[in-house]
Motif scaffolding. Sequence first.
Motif, PDB file in Angstrom:
ATOM      1  N   GLU A 189       0.837  -1.195   0.000  1.00 29.24           N
ATOM      2  CA  GLU A 189       0.000   0.000   0.000  1.00 29.24           C
ATOM      3  C   GLU A 189       0.869   1.241   0.000  1.00 29.24           C
ATOM      4  OE1 GLU A 189      -2.613   0.661   3.280  1.00 29.24           O
ATOM      5  OE2 GLU A 189      -0.992   0.801   4.724  1.00 29.24           O
ATOM      6  N   GLU A 190       0.333   2.281  -0.591  1.00 32.79           N
ATOM      7  CA  GLU A 190       1.028   3.549  -0.687  1.00 32.79           C
ATOM      8  C   GLU A 190       1.142   4.182   0.701  1.00 32.79           C
ATOM      9  OE1 GLU A 190       0.784   6.802  -4.233  1.00 32.79           O
ATOM     10  OE2 GLU A 190      -1.058   6.190  -3.287  1.00 32.79           O
ATOM     11  N   CYS A 191       2.261   4.865   0.956  1.00 31.44           N
ATOM     12  CA  CYS A 191       2.442   5.543   2.236  1.00 31.44           C
ATOM     13  C   CYS A 191       3.286   6.797   2.015  1.00 31.44           C
ATOM     14  CB  CYS A 191       3.108   4.609   3.250  1.00 31.44           C
ATOM     15  SG  CYS A 191       4.786   4.140   2.828  1.00 31.44           S
ATOM     16  N   ALA A 192       3.529   7.513   3.088  1.00 31.96           N
ATOM     17  CA  ALA A 192       4.378   8.697   3.006  1.00 31.96           C
ATOM     18  C   ALA A 192       5.799   8.256   2.656  1.00 31.96           C
ATOM     19  CB  ALA A 192       4.375   9.432   4.341  1.00 31.96           C
ATOM     20  N   PRO A 193       6.574   9.095   1.982  1.00 34.67           N
ATOM     21  CA  PRO A 193       7.932   8.694   1.599  1.00 34.67           C
ATOM     22  C   PRO A 193       8.786   8.305   2.796  1.00 34.67           C
ATOM     23  CG  PRO A 193       7.313  10.704   0.449  1.00 34.67           C
ATOM     24  CD  PRO A 193       6.229  10.416   1.448  1.00 34.67           C
ATOM     25  N   ILE A 194       9.422   7.130   2.675  1.00 30.14           N
ATOM     26  CA  ILE A 194      10.302   6.618   3.734  1.00 30.14           C
ATOM     27  C   ILE A 194      11.746   6.920   3.367  1.00 30.14           C
ATOM     28  CG2 ILE A 194      11.052   4.510   4.915  1.00 30.14           C
ATOM     29  CD1 ILE A 194       8.190   3.442   4.351  1.00 30.14           C
ATOM     30  N   SER A 195      12.067   6.831   2.087  1.00 30.49           N
ATOM     31  CA  SER A 195      13.396   7.167   1.596  1.00 30.49           C
ATOM     32  C   SER A 195      13.245   7.667   0.158  1.00 30.49           C
ATOM     33  CB  SER A 195      14.328   5.955   1.662  1.00 30.49           C
ATOM     34  OG  SER A 195      13.905   4.973   0.750  1.00 30.49           O
ATOM     35  N   LYS A 196      14.354   7.778  -0.551  1.00 28.69           N
ATOM     36  CA  LYS A 196      14.319   8.293  -1.922  1.00 28.69           C
ATOM     37  C   LYS A 196      13.442   7.432  -2.832  1.00 28.69           C
ATOM     38  CE  LYS A 196      17.329   9.251  -5.831  1.00 28.69           C
ATOM     39  NZ  LYS A 196      18.718   9.232  -6.324  1.00 28.69           N
ATOM     40  N   LEU A 197      13.547   6.107  -2.700  1.00 31.31           N
ATOM     41  CA  LEU A 197      12.798   5.209  -3.577  1.00 31.31           C
ATOM     42  C   LEU A 197      11.564   4.604  -2.926  1.00 31.31           C
ATOM     43  CD1 LEU A 197      15.770   3.239  -5.172  1.00 31.31           C
ATOM     44  CD2 LEU A 197      14.421   5.056  -6.223  1.00 31.31           C
ATOM     45  N   LYS A 198      11.521   4.535  -1.602  1.00 34.23           N
ATOM     46  CA  LYS A 198      10.443   3.816  -0.920  1.00 34.23           C
ATOM     47  C   LYS A 198       9.271   4.718  -0.558  1.00 34.23           C
ATOM     48  CE  LYS A 198      12.663   1.781   2.471  1.00 34.23           C
ATOM     49  NZ  LYS A 198      12.933   0.855   3.585  1.00 34.23           N
ATOM     50  N   THR A 199       8.136   4.479  -1.224  1.00 36.56           N
ATOM     51  CA  THR A 199       6.890   5.151  -0.855  1.00 36.56           C
ATOM     52  C   THR A 199       5.775   4.129  -0.729  1.00 36.56           C
ATOM     53  OG1 THR A 199       6.395   5.603  -3.169  1.00 36.56           O
ATOM     54  CG2 THR A 199       7.510   7.343  -1.927  1.00 36.56           C
ATOM     55  N   TRP A 200       6.143   2.853  -0.569  1.00 37.11           N
ATOM     56  CA  TRP A 200       5.184   1.762  -0.418  1.00 37.11           C
ATOM     57  C   TRP A 200       5.550   0.944   0.805  1.00 37.11           C
ATOM     58  CZ3 TRP A 200       1.042   1.150  -3.756  1.00 37.11           C
ATOM     59  CH2 TRP A 200       1.059   1.969  -4.887  1.00 37.11           C
ATOM     60  N   ARG A 201       4.569   0.279   1.377  1.00 35.44           N
ATOM     61  CA  ARG A 201       4.766  -0.556   2.563  1.00 35.44           C
ATOM     62  C   ARG A 201       4.053  -1.879   2.333  1.00 35.44           C
ATOM     63  NH1 ARG A 201       2.531   2.914   6.751  1.00 35.44           N
ATOM     64  NH2 ARG A 201       4.665   3.643   6.679  1.00 35.44           N
ATOM     65  N   VAL A 202       4.697  -2.990   2.727  1.00 40.23           N
ATOM     66  CA  VAL A 202       4.086  -4.316   2.561  1.00 40.23           C
ATOM     67  C   VAL A 202       3.030  -4.508   3.637  1.00 40.23           C
ATOM     68  CG1 VAL A 202       4.497  -6.784   2.467  1.00 40.23           C
ATOM     69  CG2 VAL A 202       6.226  -5.222   1.603  1.00 40.23           C
ATOM     70  N   ILE A 203       1.821  -4.928   3.220  1.00 42.51           N
ATOM     71  CA  ILE A 203       0.727  -5.165   4.168  1.00 42.51           C
ATOM     72  C   ILE A 203       0.712  -6.616   4.617  1.00 42.51           C
ATOM     73  CG2 ILE A 203      -1.749  -5.038   4.529  1.00 42.51           C
ATOM     74  CD1 ILE A 203      -1.908  -3.190   2.131  1.00 42.51           C
ATOM     75  N   GLU A 204       0.678  -7.529   3.632  1.00 40.21           N
ATOM     76  CA  GLU A 204       0.530  -8.947   3.958  1.00 40.21           C
ATOM     77  C   GLU A 204       1.036  -9.810   2.817  1.00 40.21           C
ATOM     78  OE1 GLU A 204      -3.592  -9.983   4.209  1.00 40.21           O
ATOM     79  OE2 GLU A 204      -4.081  -8.940   2.353  1.00 40.21           O
ATOM     80  N   ALA A 205       1.307 -11.084   3.144  1.00 44.47           N
ATOM     81  CA  ALA A 205       1.650 -12.085   2.140  1.00 44.47           C
ATOM     82  C   ALA A 205       0.378 -12.809   1.744  1.00 44.47           C
ATOM     83  CB  ALA A 205       2.676 -13.060   2.698  1.00 44.47           C
ATOM     84  N   LEU A 206       0.210 -13.080   0.451  1.00 50.43           N
ATOM     85  CA  LEU A 206      -1.008 -13.725  -0.025  1.00 50.43           C
ATOM     86  C   LEU A 206      -0.871 -15.231  -0.160  1.00 50.43           C
ATOM     87  CD1 LEU A 206      -2.216 -11.177  -2.694  1.00 50.43           C
ATOM     88  CD2 LEU A 206      -2.994 -11.451  -0.351  1.00 50.43           C
ATOM     89  N   ASP A 207       0.357 -15.750  -0.253  1.00 50.22           N
ATOM     90  CA  ASP A 207       0.542 -17.194  -0.320  1.00 50.22           C
ATOM     91  C   ASP A 207       1.812 -17.585   0.417  1.00 50.22           C
ATOM     92  OD1 ASP A 207       2.456 -16.260  -2.042  1.00 50.22           O
ATOM     93  OD2 ASP A 207       1.967 -17.597  -3.677  1.00 50.22           O
ATOM     94  N   THR A 208       2.054 -18.865   0.503  1.00 49.74           N
ATOM     95  CA  THR A 208       3.237 -19.343   1.216  1.00 49.74           C
ATOM     96  C   THR A 208       4.483 -19.091   0.394  1.00 49.74           C
ATOM     97  OG1 THR A 208       2.946 -21.527   0.258  1.00 49.74           O
ATOM     98  CG2 THR A 208       1.952 -21.125   2.419  1.00 49.74           C
ATOM     99  N   HIS A 209       5.620 -19.272   1.011  1.00 45.30           N
ATOM    100  CA  HIS A 209       6.905 -19.040   0.368  1.00 45.30           C
ATOM    101  C   HIS A 209       7.128 -20.052  -0.749  1.00 45.30           C
ATOM    102  CE1 HIS A 209      11.077 -17.956  -0.136  1.00 45.30           C
ATOM    103  NE2 HIS A 209      11.444 -19.201   0.088  1.00 45.30           N
ATOM    104  N   ARG A 210       7.369 -19.553  -1.964  1.00 45.55           N
ATOM    105  CA  ARG A 210       7.632 -20.423  -3.107  1.00 45.55           C
ATOM    106  C   ARG A 210       8.922 -19.957  -3.767  1.00 45.55           C
ATOM    107  NH1 ARG A 210       2.633 -20.229  -6.936  1.00 45.55           N
ATOM    108  NH2 ARG A 210       3.638 -18.254  -7.242  1.00 45.55           N
ATOM    109  N   THR A 211       9.779 -20.919  -4.109  1.00 41.49           N
ATOM    110  CA  THR A 211      11.000 -20.598  -4.829  1.00 41.49           C
ATOM    111  C   THR A 211      11.016 -21.380  -6.131  1.00 41.49           C
ATOM    112  OG1 THR A 211      12.206 -22.352  -3.697  1.00 41.49           O
ATOM    113  CG2 THR A 211      12.308 -20.156  -2.716  1.00 41.49           C
TER     114      THR A 211
END
Length: 88
Positions: A60-82
Amino acid sequence: MPKRVLTGTVVSDKTDKTVVVLVERRVKHPLYSKIIRRSKKYHAHDEGNVFKEGQTVRIEECAPISKLKTWRVIEALDTHRTPEAHTA
């Protein structure tokens, strides 16, 4: 104004407290009417370094955290897959 929420796949988790999320969208070509894929990478804040490469996450969009980061992770939708797990 509501915050934008996007769904994508984590393509890099190498930096501290940051993940790079690839978001793909499907659009219709204006002339040829063919459905094509467009993608964009977003740098998202991951405070606990819990999200790993290959996971599908919501950001989700948020206030700027750094030069490139203006998004924040909310949740994972599935399990870890490689990719290595699918070859066996």
